[in-house]
Write a protein that holds these residues in place. Structure first.
Motif, PDB file in Angstrom:
ATOM      1  N   PHE A 243     -15.836   5.748 -16.440  1.00  0.00           N
ATOM      2  CA  PHE A 243     -15.606   5.247 -15.087  1.00  0.00           C
ATOM      3  C   PHE A 243     -16.575   5.835 -14.069  1.00  0.00           C
ATOM      4  CE2 PHE A 243     -11.639   4.380 -17.237  1.00  0.00           C
ATOM      5  CZ  PHE A 243     -11.430   3.059 -16.875  1.00  0.00           C
ATOM      6  N   PHE A 244     -17.219   6.962 -14.416  1.00  0.00           N
ATOM      7  CA  PHE A 244     -18.210   7.513 -13.502  1.00  0.00           C
ATOM      8  C   PHE A 244     -19.417   6.588 -13.377  1.00  0.00           C
ATOM      9  CE2 PHE A 244     -16.466  11.789 -15.005  1.00  0.00           C
ATOM     10  CZ  PHE A 244     -15.626  11.902 -13.918  1.00  0.00           C
ATOM     11  N   ALA A 245     -19.637   5.744 -14.378  1.00  0.00           N
ATOM     12  CA  ALA A 245     -20.807   4.862 -14.373  1.00  0.00           C
ATOM     13  C   ALA A 245     -20.554   3.550 -13.634  1.00  0.00           C
ATOM     14  CB  ALA A 245     -21.229   4.558 -15.814  1.00  0.00           C
ATOM     15  N   THR A 246     -19.305   3.262 -13.275  1.00  0.00           N
ATOM     16  CA  THR A 246     -19.018   1.932 -12.729  1.00  0.00           C
ATOM     17  C   THR A 246     -19.557   1.685 -11.309  1.00  0.00           C
ATOM     18  OG1 THR A 246     -16.779   2.612 -12.067  1.00  0.00           O
ATOM     19  CG2 THR A 246     -17.030   1.589 -14.231  1.00  0.00           C
ATOM     20  N   PRO A 247     -19.523   2.635 -10.377  1.00  0.00           N
ATOM     21  CA  PRO A 247     -20.069   2.316  -9.047  1.00  0.00           C
ATOM     22  C   PRO A 247     -21.553   1.959  -9.078  1.00  0.00           C
ATOM     23  CG  PRO A 247     -18.647   4.238  -8.912  1.00  0.00           C
ATOM     24  CD  PRO A 247     -18.855   3.964 -10.374  1.00  0.00           C
ATOM     25  N   VAL A 248     -22.344   2.740  -9.827  1.00  0.00           N
ATOM     26  CA  VAL A 248     -23.783   2.465  -9.906  1.00  0.00           C
ATOM     27  C   VAL A 248     -24.022   1.141 -10.630  1.00  0.00           C
ATOM     28  CG1 VAL A 248     -25.975   3.271 -10.841  1.00  0.00           C
ATOM     29  CG2 VAL A 248     -24.377   4.910  -9.822  1.00  0.00           C
ATOM     30  N   THR A 249     -23.284   0.913 -11.721  1.00  0.00           N
ATOM     31  CA  THR A 249     -23.433  -0.338 -12.468  1.00  0.00           C
ATOM     32  C   THR A 249     -23.058  -1.529 -11.599  1.00  0.00           C
ATOM     33  OG1 THR A 249     -22.888   0.829 -14.521  1.00  0.00           O
ATOM     34  CG2 THR A 249     -22.776  -1.570 -14.567  1.00  0.00           C
ATOM     35  N   THR A 250     -21.989  -1.380 -10.825  1.00  0.00           N
ATOM     36  CA  THR A 250     -21.571  -2.456  -9.920  1.00  0.00           C
ATOM     37  C   THR A 250     -22.654  -2.758  -8.895  1.00  0.00           C
ATOM     38  OG1 THR A 250     -19.233  -1.865 -10.170  1.00  0.00           O
ATOM     39  CG2 THR A 250     -19.839  -3.161  -8.215  1.00  0.00           C
ATOM     40  N   ALA A 251     -23.242  -1.709  -8.336  1.00  0.00           N
ATOM     41  CA  ALA A 251     -24.296  -1.908  -7.335  1.00  0.00           C
ATOM     42  C   ALA A 251     -25.488  -2.650  -7.938  1.00  0.00           C
ATOM     43  CB  ALA A 251     -24.742  -0.562  -6.779  1.00  0.00           C
ATOM     44  N   LEU A 252     -25.876  -2.285  -9.156  1.00  0.00           N
ATOM     45  CA  LEU A 252     -26.999  -2.956  -9.813  1.00  0.00           C
ATOM     46  C   LEU A 252     -26.673  -4.413 -10.120  1.00  0.00           C
ATOM     47  CD1 LEU A 252     -28.173  -0.124 -12.254  1.00  0.00           C
ATOM     48  CD2 LEU A 252     -29.396  -0.998 -10.248  1.00  0.00           C
ATOM     49  N   LEU A 253     -25.453  -4.668 -10.603  1.00  0.00           N
ATOM     50  CA  LEU A 253     -25.047  -6.043 -10.886  1.00  0.00           C
ATOM     51  C   LEU A 253     -25.024  -6.880  -9.602  1.00  0.00           C
ATOM     52  CD1 LEU A 253     -22.126  -5.612 -13.473  1.00  0.00           C
ATOM     53  CD2 LEU A 253     -24.402  -6.557 -13.902  1.00  0.00           C
ATOM     54  N   ALA A 254     -24.520  -6.281  -8.519  1.00  0.00           N
ATOM     55  CA  ALA A 254     -24.454  -7.010  -7.248  1.00  0.00           C
ATOM     56  C   ALA A 254     -25.854  -7.350  -6.752  1.00  0.00           C
ATOM     57  CB  ALA A 254     -23.708  -6.176  -6.209  1.00  0.00           C
ATOM     58  N   ALA A 259     -27.473 -10.846  -5.182  1.00  0.00           N
ATOM     59  CA  ALA A 259     -28.511 -10.462  -4.211  1.00  0.00           C
ATOM     60  C   ALA A 259     -27.999  -9.592  -3.076  1.00  0.00           C
ATOM     61  CB  ALA A 259     -29.182 -11.712  -3.641  1.00  0.00           C
ATOM     62  N   GLN A 260     -27.016  -8.728  -3.357  1.00  0.00           N
ATOM     63  CA  GLN A 260     -26.619  -7.764  -2.334  1.00  0.00           C
ATOM     64  C   GLN A 260     -27.662  -6.654  -2.286  1.00  0.00           C
ATOM     65  OE1 GLN A 260     -22.558  -6.407  -2.863  1.00  0.00           O
ATOM     66  NE2 GLN A 260     -21.777  -8.209  -1.797  1.00  0.00           N
ATOM     67  N   PRO A 261     -28.133  -6.279  -1.099  1.00  0.00           N
ATOM     68  CA  PRO A 261     -29.232  -5.308  -1.001  1.00  0.00           C
ATOM     69  C   PRO A 261     -28.845  -3.936  -1.538  1.00  0.00           C
ATOM     70  CG  PRO A 261     -28.274  -5.754   1.161  1.00  0.00           C
ATOM     71  CD  PRO A 261     -27.687  -6.754   0.224  1.00  0.00           C
ATOM     72  N   LEU A 262     -29.839  -3.275  -2.084  1.00  0.00           N
ATOM     73  CA  LEU A 262     -29.631  -1.937  -2.644  1.00  0.00           C
ATOM     74  C   LEU A 262     -30.674  -1.015  -2.014  1.00  0.00           C
ATOM     75  CD1 LEU A 262     -27.900  -0.440  -4.716  1.00  0.00           C
ATOM     76  CD2 LEU A 262     -29.580  -1.009  -6.465  1.00  0.00           C
ATOM     77  N   HIS A 263     -30.292  -0.432  -0.861  1.00  0.00           N
ATOM     78  CA  HIS A 263     -31.219   0.398  -0.105  1.00  0.00           C
ATOM     79  C   HIS A 263     -31.071   1.874  -0.476  1.00  0.00           C
ATOM     80  CE1 HIS A 263     -32.153  -3.155   2.092  1.00  0.00           C
ATOM     81  NE2 HIS A 263     -30.996  -3.216   2.716  1.00  0.00           N
ATOM     82  N   ALA A 264     -31.942   2.683   0.095  1.00  0.00           N
ATOM     83  CA  ALA A 264     -31.986   4.107  -0.248  1.00  0.00           C
ATOM     84  C   ALA A 264     -30.667   4.817   0.052  1.00  0.00           C
ATOM     85  CB  ALA A 264     -33.142   4.778   0.504  1.00  0.00           C
ATOM     86  N   LEU A 265     -30.085   4.549   1.237  1.00  0.00           N
ATOM     87  CA  LEU A 265     -28.828   5.227   1.579  1.00  0.00           C
ATOM     88  C   LEU A 265     -27.676   4.784   0.675  1.00  0.00           C
ATOM     89  CD1 LEU A 265     -28.775   5.421   5.492  1.00  0.00           C
ATOM     90  CD2 LEU A 265     -28.846   7.310   3.850  1.00  0.00           C
ATOM     91  N   THR A 266     -27.696   3.518   0.266  1.00  0.00           N
ATOM     92  CA  THR A 266     -26.669   3.053  -0.657  1.00  0.00           C
ATOM     93  C   THR A 266     -26.761   3.804  -1.973  1.00  0.00           C
ATOM     94  OG1 THR A 266     -26.772   0.828   0.296  1.00  0.00           O
ATOM     95  CG2 THR A 266     -25.723   1.041  -1.850  1.00  0.00           C
ATOM     96  N   ILE A 267     -27.994   3.939  -2.496  1.00  0.00           N
ATOM     97  CA  ILE A 267     -28.200   4.659  -3.755  1.00  0.00           C
ATOM     98  C   ILE A 267     -27.792   6.123  -3.611  1.00  0.00           C
ATOM     99  CG2 ILE A 267     -29.942   5.422  -5.409  1.00  0.00           C
ATOM    100  CD1 ILE A 267     -31.504   2.843  -4.687  1.00  0.00           C
ATOM    101  N   ALA A 268     -28.180   6.740  -2.482  1.00  0.00           N
ATOM    102  CA  ALA A 268     -27.810   8.144  -2.251  1.00  0.00           C
ATOM    103  C   ALA A 268     -26.298   8.300  -2.157  1.00  0.00           C
ATOM    104  CB  ALA A 268     -28.476   8.650  -0.972  1.00  0.00           C
ATOM    105  N   GLY A 269     -25.646   7.372  -1.441  1.00  0.00           N
ATOM    106  CA  GLY A 269     -24.197   7.430  -1.311  1.00  0.00           C
ATOM    107  C   GLY A 269     -23.492   7.283  -2.641  1.00  0.00           C
ATOM    108  N   LEU A 270     -23.998   6.389  -3.487  1.00  0.00           N
ATOM    109  CA  LEU A 270     -23.408   6.223  -4.814  1.00  0.00           C
ATOM    110  C   LEU A 270     -23.543   7.497  -5.642  1.00  0.00           C
ATOM    111  CD1 LEU A 270     -24.705   2.625  -5.604  1.00  0.00           C
ATOM    112  CD2 LEU A 270     -22.315   3.292  -5.320  1.00  0.00           C
ATOM    113  N   GLY A 271     -24.739   8.107  -5.581  1.00  0.00           N
ATOM    114  CA  GLY A 271     -24.949   9.336  -6.338  1.00  0.00           C
ATOM    115  C   GLY A 271     -24.034  10.461  -5.880  1.00  0.00           C
ATOM    116  N   VAL A 272     -23.941  10.645  -4.563  1.00  0.00           N
ATOM    117  CA  VAL A 272     -23.076  11.687  -4.008  1.00  0.00           C
ATOM    118  C   VAL A 272     -21.608  11.386  -4.331  1.00  0.00           C
ATOM    119  CG1 VAL A 272     -22.244  12.733  -1.864  1.00  0.00           C
ATOM    120  CG2 VAL A 272     -24.688  12.313  -2.186  1.00  0.00           C
ATOM    121  N   GLY A 273     -21.226  10.113  -4.204  1.00  0.00           N
ATOM    122  CA  GLY A 273     -19.846   9.734  -4.486  1.00  0.00           C
ATOM    123  C   GLY A 273     -19.449   9.992  -5.917  1.00  0.00           C
ATOM    124  N   VAL A 274     -20.343   9.705  -6.862  1.00  0.00           N
ATOM    125  CA  VAL A 274     -20.044   9.940  -8.275  1.00  0.00           C
ATOM    126  C   VAL A 274     -19.888  11.436  -8.549  1.00  0.00           C
ATOM    127  CG1 VAL A 274     -20.994   9.797 -10.612  1.00  0.00           C
ATOM    128  CG2 VAL A 274     -21.065   7.799  -9.121  1.00  0.00           C
TER     129      VAL A 274
END
Length: 321
Positions: A243-254, A259-274
């Motif tokens: 389940f730790f992999a699901t937020p990042v996987t969801t973001a990539l799928l989106a 075509a939901q944007p995947l910006h630097a802060l989104t990636i950073a937030g996902l990493g910190v959140g995990v």
């Protein structure tokens, strides 16, 4: 040969299937009102899961236990997904919703006093880090909505309270039967929400049908079957870590599918959140009863995912979105 195939594809397949629930939900909400999506899912998946439970001779809850399962199911299914689907209607991204749902074990830790579990300093630290991760991910959203974020919190509370309630009052219930009951009893409440909203218009029947089909076949049934197969083969800790992999996987799928944007802060937030999720899911040894805090399925999470769901050190009844 069969064993090697299971080891090779089961885990990535589960992460992809679980994460896809958020994408299917957003596609569905884009084609029909959120409560229509909710109704369509439960009205079809519930009877199918009932037939499955009967076919495998699942042990069905009765009497007081049934009442507890029903209440837990309404919290985990109606409160959680009515809120999450409504948040999708407010343009909250799949990545943010997935990250909020992934904090389920953190919220369960906050309610741990109900079950006599000690909250460690590391878990509190995880809670704080997880919150920072969400703030970072949300700050990068072009369609940020306070009502949408509040709906995400309501959905998270529904999932976490439902999990705590079921683990306290009916911990030994057959998860296969509980999943069917959860979705069966949710259907009439979803119909009531549709009637209250007064919005029955499906703008794109084709996309609505495709979304529902995916939610039912993949997120409500496929994830559930694969989840239980993995639990029979591996320990709950190994499964829960997926389940730790699901937020990042969801973001990539989106990003790839809708075509939901995947910006630097989104990636950073996902990493910190995990990182926060991982810390909050760690337990110190205790003699008191311990609550299973692996995420719940059907996206359903999981019963949940069906959906869905608790975290590492224990595994959920899928309760997916």
């Amino acid at each position: 040969m069969k064993s090697r195939i299971m080891d090779g594809i089961a885990q990535p397949a589960f992460v992809l299937m679980w994460s896809s629930a958020f994408i299917a939900g957003i596609i569905g909400v884009g084609a029909a009102p959120p409560m229509m999506v909710l109704l369509g899912r439960y009205a079809i998946a519930g009877p199918l899961l009932l037939l499955y439970g009967l076919a495998i001779h699942a042990t069905w809850p009765r009497g007081r236990q049934l009442r507890h399962v029903v209440l837990a199911g309404l919290l985990m299914q109606i409160v959680q997904f009515a809120a999450f689907y409504s948040a999708m209607g407010e343009h909250v991204s799949a990545a943010v919703i997935s990250l909020v749902q992934g904090l389920n074990p953190v919220v369960i830790a906050l309610f741990s006093g109900v079950l006599g579990e000690h909250i460690s300093t590391r878990q509190w630290l995880g809670f704080g880090i997880g919150g920072i991760g969400i703030a970072l991910a949300v700050s990068d959203q072009s369609h940020f909505s306070w009502p949408g974020l509040l709906l995400c919190v309501v959905g998270l509370l529904g999932l976490s309270l439902g999990t705590v309630y079921q683990k306290k009052f009916s911990p030994s219930v057959d998860s296969r039967a509980a999943t069917a009951v959860h979705q069966l009893v949710s259907a009439p409440f979803a119909l009531l929400l549709v009637l209250i909203s007064g919005n029955f218009h499906v703008s794109d029947p084709g996309r609505f049908a495709i979304s529902l089909s995916w939610m039912i076949v993949v997120n409500s049934i496929g994830v559930f079957l694969l989840f239980n197969a993995m639990l029979r083969r591996w320990d709950a800790t190994r499964v829960g870590k997926l389940f730790f992999a699901t937020p990042v996987t969801t973001a990539l799928l989106a990003w790839l599918v809708i075509a939901q944007p995947l910006h630097a802060l989104t990636i950073a937030g996902l990493g910190v959140g995990v990182i926060g999720m991982a810390l909050a899911s760690r337990r110190t040894p205790a003699t008191s009863p311990v609550l299973d805090t692996t995420p719940a399925v059907e996206p359903e999470t999981t019963a949940h995912q069906d959906i869905p769901a608790h975290h590492a050190l224990a595994a959920p009844t899928p309760s997916r979105a």
